[in-house]
Design an enzyme around this catalytic site. Sequence first.
Site, short mmCIF file in Angstrom:
data_model
loop_
_atom_site.label_atom_id
_atom_site.label_comp_id
_atom_site.label_asym_id
_atom_site.label_seq_id
_atom_site.Cartn_x
_atom_site.Cartn_y
_atom_site.Cartn_z
N THR A 210 -7.01 21.72 30.63
CA THR A 210 -7.55 20.47 30.27
C THR A 210 -7.10 20.04 28.90
OG1 THR A 210 -9.72 21.46 31.28
CG2 THR A 210 -9.91 19.72 29.82
N VAL A 239 -16.69 19.70 40.60
CA VAL A 239 -16.71 18.98 39.16
C VAL A 239 -16.85 19.94 38.07
CG1 VAL A 239 -17.77 17.39 37.88
CG2 VAL A 239 -17.71 16.83 40.23
N ASP A 241 -16.42 20.94 33.93
CA ASP A 241 -17.52 20.86 32.41
C ASP A 241 -16.81 19.48 32.00
OD1 ASP A 241 -14.87 22.22 32.23
OD2 ASP A 241 -15.50 22.19 30.09
N THR A 261 -12.03 23.72 26.78
CA THR A 261 -11.38 23.63 28.05
C THR A 261 -11.42 25.14 28.48
OG1 THR A 261 -9.65 24.78 26.70
CG2 THR A 261 -9.38 22.38 26.92
N GLY A 262 -11.09 25.51 29.78
CA GLY A 262 -11.22 26.76 30.36
C GLY A 262 -12.27 26.64 31.41
N GLY A 264 -14.83 25.80 33.71
CA GLY A 264 -15.90 24.86 33.42
C GLY A 264 -17.30 25.30 33.85
N1 GLY Z 1 -12.29 23.15 32.21
C1 GLY Z 1 -11.77 22.30 33.23
C2 GLY Z 1 -12.56 22.70 34.27
O1 GLY Z 1 -13.07 23.80 34.51
O2 GLY Z 1 -12.47 21.98 35.14
#
Ligand code: GLY
Length: 355
Positions: A210, A239, A241, A261-262, A264
């Site tokens: 991300t 979906v 985060d 990022t990471g 979610g």
């Molecule tokens: N951080 C991006 C996701 O988990 O979609």
Amino acid sequence: MSSGISRRNFFNKTISLSTGALLLKYMPAFGAQKNGIVPMIITSHSNETGQKAMEAGWEILAKGGTALDAVEKAANIIELDPEDTSVGYGGLPNEDGIVQLDSSIMDGKTYNAGAVACLEDIKHPSSVARVVMERTDHVLMVGKGAKDFALKWGFKEENLLTEKARKIWLRWKENMSKNDDWGPPDHLIDKAKEEAYWEGFPGEEFHYGTTNVLAVDMNGDVSGITTTSGLSFKIPGRVGDSPIIGAGLYVDNEVGAAGATGRGEDVIKSLASHYMILRMKDGRTPQQACEDAIKMIIEKYKAIGSDYIPSEKFVAINKQGETGCATTRIGNNPRMSVMTSKGFNKYEGTIKRKL
Ligand code: GLY
């Protein structure tokens, strides 16, 4: 708690000629800085595209433009990179081979936000999120509704699945299970031949890549964007985060901005970006706030007796020019790209896996 960051860690990378020229050209404008406000733009991306994005965003800030315009311009550059399998065009698809994008935008000056989730066939989800923010009274639009909305606003319908992403997905699909019929017949499987067949297309299990883009402009207004293709090979409709305000992104015009990022799922449960802003409001530096958010997530799992540590990377900035970055990932210290009137830098944050 010490931030763990010393001047040593804040190292200058070469400033490109174009950036140097920009700085000379627009430096005088920064005589107008007030109340210790330091205009800046950052991204959690630390690659070449991240640098290009920062230079483009800075060009707007240096001319006295808004943080909102700067983050959109910069995010659009990252979204267009076909080599980047984590964001926008070229992002890895869901388990059905369809690229579904998530993005959010927040404007500190107007306390307004917009977001899209599971958006298909549109290259710039962050720009659609901006239209949701500015031209509707909604915050989050998803799936077909989000796409129809984007088309009504003149966004072009385009195939987002690059050849590279398609091949990575097909390789993943073939390797997913021994109990389906994807892949060569059992009696013909030859490991060496398989490697040769897929050469150039990495066998990726999955990733949560991300990008966050955060900025403070000359007026001290703060904006941010988070944009992603989300968890690769996700269940269609999942979906993350990134489009959830408070989770993948939060901006507070009094304080600064934060992004995640990471994985979610854990960022949603912890509302990590909002938490970082609250920590900074309590006087913590951006670096400390990033580390606090990671600690909070680790603590939650410890409380239920689990040693699980999700893969996360957090970034934060305040209006005084301080930056923060922390990750739970083992390996190199996390980096992010930073551009101020002093030029382009890569900021090195910390790895945190213990309380
Ligand atoms: N951080 C991006 C996701 O988990 O979609």
